[in-house]
Scaffold this active site. Structure first.
Site, short mmCIF file in Angstrom:
data_model
loop_
_atom_site.label_atom_id
_atom_site.label_comp_id
_atom_site.label_asym_id
_atom_site.label_seq_id
_atom_site.Cartn_x
_atom_site.Cartn_y
_atom_site.Cartn_z
N HIS A 18 17.76 1.97 0.23
CA HIS A 18 18.14 3.39 0.29
C HIS A 18 17.30 4.21 -0.66
O HIS A 18 17.76 4.54 -1.74
CB HIS A 18 19.62 3.54 -0.07
CG HIS A 18 20.23 4.82 0.38
ND1 HIS A 18 20.26 5.96 -0.39
CD2 HIS A 18 20.85 5.14 1.54
CE1 HIS A 18 20.89 6.92 0.26
NE2 HIS A 18 21.26 6.46 1.43
N GLY A 36 25.29 8.75 -1.56
CA GLY A 36 26.37 9.68 -1.87
C GLY A 36 27.73 9.00 -1.97
O GLY A 36 28.55 9.35 -2.83
N VAL A 37 27.97 8.03 -1.10
CA VAL A 37 29.28 7.36 -1.15
C VAL A 37 29.47 6.62 -2.47
O VAL A 37 30.60 6.50 -2.94
CB VAL A 37 29.49 6.40 0.05
CG1 VAL A 37 29.52 7.17 1.35
CG2 VAL A 37 28.43 5.32 0.10
N GLU A 41 32.32 7.04 -5.27
CA GLU A 41 33.01 5.87 -5.81
C GLU A 41 32.98 5.88 -7.33
O GLU A 41 33.99 5.56 -7.98
CB GLU A 41 32.38 4.58 -5.27
CG GLU A 41 32.94 3.31 -5.86
CD GLU A 41 34.41 3.04 -5.54
OE1 GLU A 41 35.07 2.36 -6.36
OE2 GLU A 41 34.89 3.49 -4.49
#
Length: 147
Positions: free
Chosen positions: A47, A56-57, A61
Site C-alpha cells: 500500500h 486510512g482504515v 483503528e
C-alpha cells in the site's frame, strides 16, 4: 503517560496490529496517543509499492485503540474488549507517509451501558490527517492480556 507495555495491559492488540506507541495524556473524557509510522510497517509492502501511504482504515483503528485505552483503563471495564460498532462522518484530509508521527486524539461523546460514541482525530504535526465519529460496543474478554 503510558508506554507500549502498559498499553498492552489494557487492550489486547499486539504487533503488527498494536497501532499506538504511547499514550501522552488522559484527562477526563479525552486521551491523546502517538503512533510513529515506520517504513518497516508490513502494510507498506502493498500500500502502495513505490508510493507508501498508511491505509486510512489503520488510521481509524489507531484512533479507536486510543479510545479503547481511555475506556478500558477504568477498573469496572477490566477484562473487556472494545469492538467497532460503526463509523460516521469519516474524512481523510492528508496522506500519512513513512517517517510521520501521528498524534491521535479520542474524546468520548456519549456512553450508555456498554455502548459508546467517540470523536477521533489524527494529526501529522498541526495538520489534520483524518477524523471521524467512532461507535463501539464493550464485550467481556479475558481478565488480563499481559503475557
Amino acid at each position: 503517560m503510558l508506554d507500549s507495555r502498559e498499553i498492552q495491559k489494557i487492550i489486547p492488540h499486539r504487533y503488527p496490529f498494536l497501532l499506538v506507541d504511547r499514550i501522552l495524556e488522559i484527562e477526563g473524557n479525552k486521551a491523546v496517543g502517538i503512533k510513529n509510522v515506520s517504513a518497516n510497517e508490513p502494510f507498506f509492502q502493498g500500500h502502495f509499492p513505490g508510493y507508501p501511504i498508511m491505509p486510512g482504515v489503520l488510521i481509524l483503528e489507531a484512533m479507536a485503540q486510543v479510545g479503547a485505552v481511555l475506556v478500558l483503563r477504568q477498573e469496572k471495564f477490566a477484562g473487556y474488549i472494545a469492538l467497532f460498532a460503526g463509523m460516521d462522518d469519516v474524512h481523510f484530509k492528508k496522506p500519512v507517509f513513512p517517517g510521520d508521527q501521528l498524534r491521535l486524539e479520542a474524546e468520548m461523546l456519549k456512553f450508555k451501558g456498554l455502548i459508546g460514541i467517540a470523536e477521533g482525530k489524527a494529526y501529522v504535526g498541526e495538520e489534520l490527517a483524518a477524523r471521524g465519529t467512532l461507535k463501539f460496543a464493550l464485550r467481556p474478554g479475558t481478565e488480563s492480556y499481559e503475557k
